[in-house]
Design a protein around this motif. Structure first.
Motif, PDB file in Angstrom:
ATOM      1  N   ILE A 205     -29.141  37.420  43.774  1.00  0.00           N
ATOM      2  CA  ILE A 205     -29.768  38.552  43.071  1.00  0.00           C
ATOM      3  C   ILE A 205     -30.982  39.040  43.843  1.00  0.00           C
ATOM      4  N   ILE A 206     -31.841  38.107  44.241  1.00  0.00           N
ATOM      5  CA  ILE A 206     -33.070  38.484  44.952  1.00  0.00           C
ATOM      6  C   ILE A 206     -32.733  39.201  46.254  1.00  0.00           C
ATOM      7  N   GLU A 207     -31.773  38.673  47.013  1.00  0.00           N
ATOM      8  CA  GLU A 207     -31.415  39.291  48.293  1.00  0.00           C
ATOM      9  C   GLU A 207     -30.802  40.674  48.100  1.00  0.00           C
ATOM     10  N   ALA A 208     -29.920  40.811  47.109  1.00  0.00           N
ATOM     11  CA  ALA A 208     -29.262  42.106  46.883  1.00  0.00           C
ATOM     12  C   ALA A 208     -30.259  43.165  46.414  1.00  0.00           C
ATOM     13  N   VAL A 209     -31.131  42.797  45.498  1.00  0.00           N
ATOM     14  CA  VAL A 209     -32.108  43.763  44.983  1.00  0.00           C
ATOM     15  C   VAL A 209     -33.111  44.125  46.060  1.00  0.00           C
ATOM     16  N   ARG A 210     -33.560  43.137  46.813  1.00  0.00           N
ATOM     17  CA  ARG A 210     -34.508  43.420  47.905  1.00  0.00           C
ATOM     18  C   ARG A 210     -33.870  44.359  48.939  1.00  0.00           C
ATOM     19  N   ALA A 211     -32.605  44.105  49.278  1.00  0.00           N
ATOM     20  CA  ALA A 211     -31.923  44.980  50.239  1.00  0.00           C
ATOM     21  C   ALA A 211     -31.824  46.406  49.702  1.00  0.00           C
ATOM     22  N   ARG A 212     -31.541  46.556  48.402  1.00  0.00           N
ATOM     23  CA  ARG A 212     -31.441  47.889  47.805  1.00  0.00           C
ATOM     24  C   ARG A 212     -32.783  48.608  47.819  1.00  0.00           C
ATOM     25  N   LEU A 213     -33.862  47.881  47.544  1.00  0.00           N
ATOM     26  CA  LEU A 213     -35.190  48.490  47.569  1.00  0.00           C
ATOM     27  C   LEU A 213     -35.584  48.887  48.988  1.00  0.00           C
ATOM     28  N   GLU A 214     -35.173  48.075  49.976  1.00  0.00           N
ATOM     29  CA  GLU A 214     -35.440  48.429  51.378  1.00  0.00           C
ATOM     30  C   GLU A 214     -34.657  49.678  51.773  1.00  0.00           C
ATOM     31  N   GLU A 215     -33.405  49.787  51.325  1.00  0.00           N
ATOM     32  CA  GLU A 215     -32.586  50.973  51.606  1.00  0.00           C
ATOM     33  C   GLU A 215     -33.220  52.226  51.017  1.00  0.00           C
ATOM     34  N   THR A 216     -33.837  52.073  49.866  1.00  0.00           N
ATOM     35  CA  THR A 216     -34.477  53.215  49.206  1.00  0.00           C
ATOM     36  C   THR A 216     -35.654  53.725  50.033  1.00  0.00           C
ATOM     37  N   GLY A 217     -36.301  52.833  50.769  1.00  0.00           N
ATOM     38  CA  GLY A 217     -37.418  53.231  51.615  1.00  0.00           C
ATOM     39  C   GLY A 217     -38.776  52.928  51.028  1.00  0.00           C
ATOM     40  N   LEU A 218     -38.837  52.047  50.024  1.00  0.00           N
ATOM     41  CA  LEU A 218     -40.137  51.698  49.459  1.00  0.00           C
ATOM     42  C   LEU A 218     -41.010  51.079  50.538  1.00  0.00           C
ATOM     43  N   SER A 219     -42.255  51.499  50.587  1.00  0.00           N
ATOM     44  CA  SER A 219     -43.172  50.993  51.602  1.00  0.00           C
ATOM     45  C   SER A 219     -44.513  50.706  50.950  1.00  0.00           C
ATOM     46  N   PRO A 220     -44.881  49.462  50.828  1.00  0.00           N
ATOM     47  CA  PRO A 220     -44.185  48.230  51.160  1.00  0.00           C
ATOM     48  C   PRO A 220     -43.176  47.867  50.062  1.00  0.00           C
ATOM     49  N   VAL A 221     -42.207  47.062  50.443  1.00  0.00           N
ATOM     50  CA  VAL A 221     -41.191  46.618  49.484  1.00  0.00           C
ATOM     51  C   VAL A 221     -41.815  45.561  48.581  1.00  0.00           C
ATOM     52  N   PRO A 222     -41.720  45.727  47.264  1.00  0.00           N
ATOM     53  CA  PRO A 222     -42.311  44.731  46.361  1.00  0.00           C
ATOM     54  C   PRO A 222     -41.597  43.384  46.463  1.00  0.00           C
ATOM     55  N   GLN A 223     -42.317  42.335  46.107  1.00  0.00           N
ATOM     56  CA  GLN A 223     -41.723  41.002  46.064  1.00  0.00           C
ATOM     57  C   GLN A 223     -40.761  40.950  44.877  1.00  0.00           C
ATOM     58  N   VAL A 224     -39.581  40.418  45.118  1.00  0.00           N
ATOM     59  CA  VAL A 224     -38.557  40.353  44.074  1.00  0.00           C
ATOM     60  C   VAL A 224     -38.428  38.902  43.613  1.00  0.00           C
ATOM     61  N   THR A 225     -38.494  38.696  42.297  1.00  0.00           N
ATOM     62  CA  THR A 225     -38.280  37.377  41.711  1.00  0.00           C
ATOM     63  C   THR A 225     -37.242  37.511  40.606  1.00  0.00           C
ATOM     64  N   ALA A 226     -36.554  36.397  40.330  1.00  0.00           N
ATOM     65  CA  ALA A 226     -35.519  36.435  39.307  1.00  0.00           C
ATOM     66  C   ALA A 226     -35.526  35.115  38.534  1.00  0.00           C
ATOM     67  N   THR A 227     -35.317  35.236  37.234  1.00  0.00           N
ATOM     68  CA  THR A 227     -35.141  34.081  36.360  1.00  0.00           C
ATOM     69  C   THR A 227     -33.747  34.172  35.774  1.00  0.00           C
ATOM     70  N   VAL A 228     -32.941  33.137  36.003  1.00  0.00           N
ATOM     71  CA  VAL A 228     -31.554  33.128  35.537  1.00  0.00           C
ATOM     72  C   VAL A 228     -31.413  32.127  34.427  1.00  0.00           C
ATOM     73  N   ARG A 229     -30.842  32.571  33.296  1.00  0.00           N
ATOM     74  CA  ARG A 229     -30.609  31.688  32.152  1.00  0.00           C
ATOM     75  C   ARG A 229     -29.138  31.746  31.788  1.00  0.00           C
ATOM     76  N   SER A 230     -28.569  30.583  31.490  1.00  0.00           N
ATOM     77  CA  SER A 230     -27.170  30.536  31.044  1.00  0.00           C
ATOM     78  C   SER A 230     -27.124  30.779  29.550  1.00  0.00           C
ATOM     79  N   ARG A 231     -26.144  31.560  29.131  1.00  0.00           N
ATOM     80  CA  ARG A 231     -25.955  31.796  27.699  1.00  0.00           C
ATOM     81  C   ARG A 231     -25.352  30.560  27.065  1.00  0.00           C
ATOM     82  N   ASP A 232     -25.757  30.276  25.854  1.00  0.00           N
ATOM     83  CA  ASP A 232     -25.209  29.103  25.159  1.00  0.00           C
ATOM     84  C   ASP A 232     -23.947  29.425  24.427  1.00  0.00           C
TER      85      ASP A 232
END
Length: 195
Positions: free
Chosen positions: A168-195
């Motif tokens: 998730i982090i790599e894909a979102v970061r790549a998409r933000l870089e493609e958009t041209g954001l300067s500087p690219v924000p730090q991307v973090t993700a929290t993943v939770r499994s559904r019960d």
């Protein structure tokens, strides 16, 4: 958002200052309601309410040199200065700049014109969420963005998410870089499994 004009003025998206406005508006509304209520009681009964006798007597006993009067004056001046500064001082830059120099490389624009393109934090969060939802294993996602960071909260139906957070982090970061954001924000993700 972009601005294209004759003058070289920078586009600065500033916050709307909703919180100071709400606080000041609520306080002024409360004072106004209290004064109207007291005036109606005065008109109906012909006398001021009994709850005002104590403060009225205390205020009548004050003299110009009384320390309590000075403290009230200092508090009123401080509140006025704070509200004035909230109204005058501009807020921080709250939009993210897009570097579109590559797209304008072949354009022959006059040197006087300057163009700056920005994305709001909400738009960046929506873009990150949309890209996150395209990844296999992601069931639901929410995103929040600041000028320096994008955080994704992801729910998945997978019992063992494994490297889903990293993907998730790599894909979102790549998409933000493609958009041209300067500087690219730090991307973090929290993943939770559904019960």
């Amino acid at each position: 958002m972009s601005r294209h004009g004759q003058r070289s003025s920078r586009l600065r998206h500033r916050p709307s200052r909703a919180v100071p406005s709400l606080i000041a508006g609520t306080l002024l509304l409360a004072v106004g309601v209290a004064l109207v209520w007291l005036a109606i009681i005065r008109l109906v009964n012909g006398a001021w309410p009994a709850l005002l006798h104590g403060p009225r007597d205390w205020l009548a006993a004050l003299t110009w040199n009384d320390p309590a009067l000075r403290q009230i004056g200092i508090a009123a001046v401080m509140a006025g200065v704070i509200l004035l500064l909230c109204a005058i001082i501009p807020g921080g830059f709250s939009a993210l700049t897009i570097d579109d120099s590559d797209s304008r490389a072949g354009d022959e624009a006059p040197p006087v014109q300057e163009r700056e393109t920005v994305m709001t934090r909400r738009a960046v969060a929506r873009l990150a969420k949309a890209r996150c939802l395209q990844i296999d294993g992601v069931g639901a996602a929410t995103a929040t963005a600041t000028t320096r960071r994008v955080h994704l909260s992801v729910k998945t139906s997978l019992h063992d998410p494994g490297d889903l957070s990293t993907r998730i982090i790599e894909a979102v970061r790549a998409r933000l870089e493609e958009t041209g954001l300067s500087p690219v924000p730090q991307v973090t993700a929290t993943v939770r499994s559904r019960d």
